[in-house]
Design an enzyme around this catalytic site. Structure first.
Site, PDB file in Angstrom:
ATOM      1  N   ASP A 291      38.401  43.102  55.935  1.00 15.79           N
ATOM      2  CA  ASP A 291      39.581  42.986  55.086  1.00 15.79           C
ATOM      3  C   ASP A 291      40.758  43.568  55.890  1.00 15.79           C
ATOM      4  O   ASP A 291      40.579  44.197  56.936  1.00 15.79           O
ATOM      5  CB  ASP A 291      39.391  43.690  53.732  1.00 15.79           C
ATOM      6  CG  ASP A 291      40.386  43.153  52.689  1.00 15.79           C
ATOM      7  OD1 ASP A 291      41.348  42.460  53.079  1.00 15.79           O
ATOM      8  OD2 ASP A 291      40.215  43.427  51.492  1.00 15.79           O
TER       9      ASP A 291
HETATM   10  C1  NOJ Z   1      43.691  42.304  51.355  1.00 16.64           C
HETATM   11  C2  NOJ Z   1      42.856  41.857  50.193  1.00 16.64           C
HETATM   12  O1  NOJ Z   1      41.975  42.880  49.799  1.00 16.64           O
HETATM   13  C3  NOJ Z   1      42.056  40.602  50.490  1.00 16.64           C
HETATM   14  O2  NOJ Z   1      41.443  40.171  49.315  1.00 16.64           O
HETATM   15  C4  NOJ Z   1      42.936  39.531  51.070  1.00 16.64           C
HETATM   16  O3  NOJ Z   1      42.197  38.363  51.304  1.00 16.64           O
HETATM   17  C5  NOJ Z   1      43.544  40.053  52.358  1.00 16.64           C
HETATM   18  N1  NOJ Z   1      44.355  41.219  52.063  1.00 16.64           N
HETATM   19  C6  NOJ Z   1      44.387  38.993  53.077  1.00 16.64           C
HETATM   20  O4  NOJ Z   1      45.538  38.735  52.392  1.00 16.64           O
END
Ligand code: NOJ
Length: 733
Positions: A291
């Site tokens: 993430d």
């Molecule tokens: C953080 C988020 O937790 C995740 O769900 C998301 O896909 C990513 N950022 C990318 O935007």
């Protein structure tokens, strides 16, 4: 980077020596060759620097989610593995892809990813709402449209579906998942993966799915983001892993790691889940992306001393691609030199990423056609699906004296902060969502009732604050009407990432507006537009009818008006329990047994029952369930029996009914939830007609359980099959 280049020199020289000049066509460029042969051929040609860049993801453009601001990256290396594509024109993406294809030594296409969570431009209801439709085929269709729109804009990969089982509505991210039940998440997970990827990801309009957040992020303590979780191995296996396993089996190309710590080990440095379970046990051969910044964050989680150690831990645990923080780019070469990372793992990781690119057909079709928006977005069929999905996702919670549907009404007042604020229906995580695309409530009502009823409107108050200056106008409008529709709720931005709330109330000012309007004595219909279950007891007392409308996308207003008029018959049922109060959280249907009976251990100040339980939802039709029967009350492993129930529509109106089949194992060597959903089916039952619903029971699959090592087993003895308030015992012998 100097060192990295130095390390790579030997490989590079060798490759130049063997050069491509004498070679006709490298295997990796041969579309007819086997994908594994192409992957291996390409990996063998790559320098270390090229390999490491494949393991990194940068950001191109900006988006609007507070925590994801990316800078416009001017100097993206042409060998980069992936970009998060925050722009909304295929041209920018194609230009970047052209650089990669033409200016990089090997011409490896970039994988463009984006958060397409509930539609791209045609925004659908939030996933939590979609789950309430109990219509996986409809959700597959919506995901297919999302894939087509994203593909046309140059996106090849979406960071969705999110299948974190969630039982705490204070958590802003409950909107992104399919509710509190593992089986429900698993079913919708499969539907979404199919909708995005189809049977062959290299086909036009297909994009790769990404299951997230692997795994257990929904257990975040007190519903806050980025905090630790306590998940036993048993709960990991029986609650949090099943939707991911279903998604992997359905062929999901990728997974995303998570921000939280699981009982001491951060999810993004967790070798057990990322490698032992995912790659070894489940044989997943795609890749895991971290993430956003999750690698670097291992420092704050109290595990890594510095960035380099964080890189080592995440990479060795099994994260192949590093999202946004560039840790892999900075430290992997050094870690290799120091022997802390194995070259074999680097090669294997690159292989996994390339495999997905080959499967997507990116080498053959690196560019997308640049089309006018009118050919890509908001196509009539897409909007039709949006309206149907919204109508089937909304849940009728109360309908006293059949105040709904509103037929033959002279004047309808539409009051409240959501009435004319169409933006809020987009909810959070709208990819390319635009407010101007939305049909809001007032517009929907005016169109629906044109020539039939008069629509009056007043805002009354804002979403929060203390300003009651609009109350008088709202009361005046209510008095001038025959029935009042009060549109309350949460803003779209109050849900999603980093949107935890300490209370799930509707702000007081809105409840006060409702009281003022109710005092007029007119019949009151309340619409609740939120991204999470909310506290409704005070609202319920003042409402004749309540419709939970969620954040339901571009056709929310059409669906709402259609439900209010009776053009649609409500068929949504809750995929997440509504508590009476925030203090009851966590409250979910599939809790484990308690040790005492009666009122022992229950709350002394309020009931311990939820206000609206899982699978609750009303219809304008009335249904009568016949006797639940089973084809045999004894079965052995390997045999199949079935349970059946006939449902009669006793009303004058055709209606859709979902039958939920639960299983209970009353005594078991590992204690199990009080009941577990194992199957559901939604069918149309015409007025006055009977329809039979059948649940084929496969003993190991439907009655068995999983232990803390992830092994499925089947105990002998009694099980109960449950439908509505009926239960029948069967015995595994
Ligand atoms: C953080 C988020 O937790 C995740 O769900 C998301 O896909 C990513 N950022 C990318 O935007």
């Amino acid at each position: 980077m100097m060192k990295l280049k130095h390390l790579a020199t030997a490989t590079f020289c060798l490759m130049v020596a063997f050069g491509c000049s004498s070679e006709k066509r490298p295997i990796y460029k041969d579309a007819s060759a086997d994908i594994e042969a192409r992957v291996n051929d390409l990996v063998n040609r790559m320098t270390l620097e090229e390999k490491i860049l494949q393991l990194n993801q940068y950001v191109l453009g900006v988006n609007t989610v507070e925590n994801n601001f990316g800078e416009m990256v001017k100097d993206i290396p042409v060998e980069i593995g992936s970009l998060i594509y925050f722009n909304d024109h295929a041209e920018v993406r194609n230009a970047m892809q052209k650089k990669a294809m033409e200016e990089s030594r090997l011409g490896i296409p970039i994988l463009f990813g984006h958060d397409v969570i509930h539609g791209y431009r045609t925004t659908y209801p939030i996933p939590l709402a979609l789950a309430c439709s109990w219509n996986p085929e409809l959700v597959r269709q919506a995901s297919e449209v999302a894939a087509q729109e994203a593909y046309d804009c140059g996106v090849n990969w979406t960071f969705s579906p999110m299948v974190d089982v969630s039982r705490d509505p204070r958590w802003g991210r409950v909107m992104e998942c399919f509710g509190e039940d593992p089986y429900t998440n698993a079913v919708f997970c499969k539907a979404v993966v199919k909708g995005y990827q189809g049977d062959d990801m290299s086909e036009k309009n297909r994009i790769a799915a990404c299951l997230k957040h692997y795994v257990g992020y929904g257990a975040s303590e007190a519903g806050r983001d980025y905090v630790p979780t306590e998940i036993s191995d048993q709960t990991l296996w029986d609650t949090y892993l099943p939707p991911f396993e279903a998604g992997v089996k359905a062929g999901a190309a990728t997974l995303m790691s998570a921000f939280h710590t699981i009982s001491g080990i951060p999810a993004s440095a967790n070798h057990y889940i990322l490698t032992e379970v995912l790659k070894e046990k489940w044989q997943h051969d795609g890749f895991v992306v971290s993430d956003w910044g999750a690698v670097e964050q291992l420092r704050y989680q109290g595990m890594a001393e510095d960035e380099k150690e964080a890189t080592m831990l995440a990479f060795n645990a099994g994260i192949e691609m590093d999202m946004a923080d560039r840790m892999y780019q900075k430290y992997l070469a050094e870690l290799l030199e120091e022997g802390k990372v194995d070259m074999k793992l680097v090669d294997e990781s690159v292989r996994r990423i390339l495999r997905v690119k080959f499967r997507l057909g990116l080498f053959e079709h690196p560019y997308v056609e640049e089309k006018p928006e009118s050919e890509m977005y908001l196509l009539p069929k897409s909007l039709e699906i949006a309206e149907k999905a919204a109508a089937e996702s909304m849940v009728l919670l109360k309908n006293e004296n059949s105040v709904l549907p509103l037929e033959n009404v002279g004047t309808i007042a539409v009051i409240g902060p959501v009435a004319s604020d169409s933006t809020q229906h987009l909810g959070n995580w709208g990819a390319r969502a635009r407010a101007e695309d939305v049909i809001g409530i007032v517009q929907g009502m005016c169109e629906e009732y044109a020539g039939k009823s008069k629509i009056l409107t007043a805002k009354g108050c804002d979403f929060e604050g203390n300003d009651k200056s609009g109350f008088a106008e709202a009361v005046r409008v209510a008095k001038a009407s025959d029935v009042v529709v009060v549109c309350l709720g949460h803003k779209g931005s109050w849900s999603g990432e980093n949107q935890s709330r300490s209370t799930i109330e509707i702000p007081k000012i809105q409840e006060e507006l409702l009281s003022a309007v109710e005092a007029t004595g007119k019949p009151v219909v309340v619409l609740v537009t939120t991204g999470r279950p909310v506290e409704l007891p005070r609202i319920e007392q003042k409402a004749d009818a309540i419709l939970q409308t969620w954040h339901s996308g571009v056709r929310a207003g059409k669906a709402i008006a259609g439900l209010l008029s009776g053009r649609y018959n409500p068929s949504g049922k809750l995929a997440m329990t509504f508590p009476y109060s925030t203090g009851q959280i966590p409250v979910y249907y599939n809790r484990r047994h308690r040790a005492r009976t009666g009122d022992q251990g229950l709350y002394k100040d309020i009931t311990s029952e939820p206000m609206y339980p899982f699978a609750y939802g009303l219809s304008y039709s009335t249904f009568e369930y016949g006797k639940l029967t089973v084809s045999s009350d004894k079965l052995k492993e390997g045999e199949t029996i079935y349970a059946e129930v006939t449902v009669k529509n006793t009303s004058q109106r055709d209606g859709l009914e979902t039958v939920h089949w639960f299983v209970k194992d009353p005594y078991s060597h590992i204690t199990r939830p009080v009941k577990e959903l194992k199957y559901f089916e939604k069918k149309l039952i015409k007025a006055g007609e009977n329809v039979t619903f059948r649940f084929e029971i496969n003993p190991l699959r439907d009655l068995g359980f999983v232990n803390r090592e992830g092994k499925k087993y089947l105990d002998k003895g009694e099980y109960r099959i449950m439908v509505g308030d009926q239960s029948v015992s069967i015995y595994v012998i």
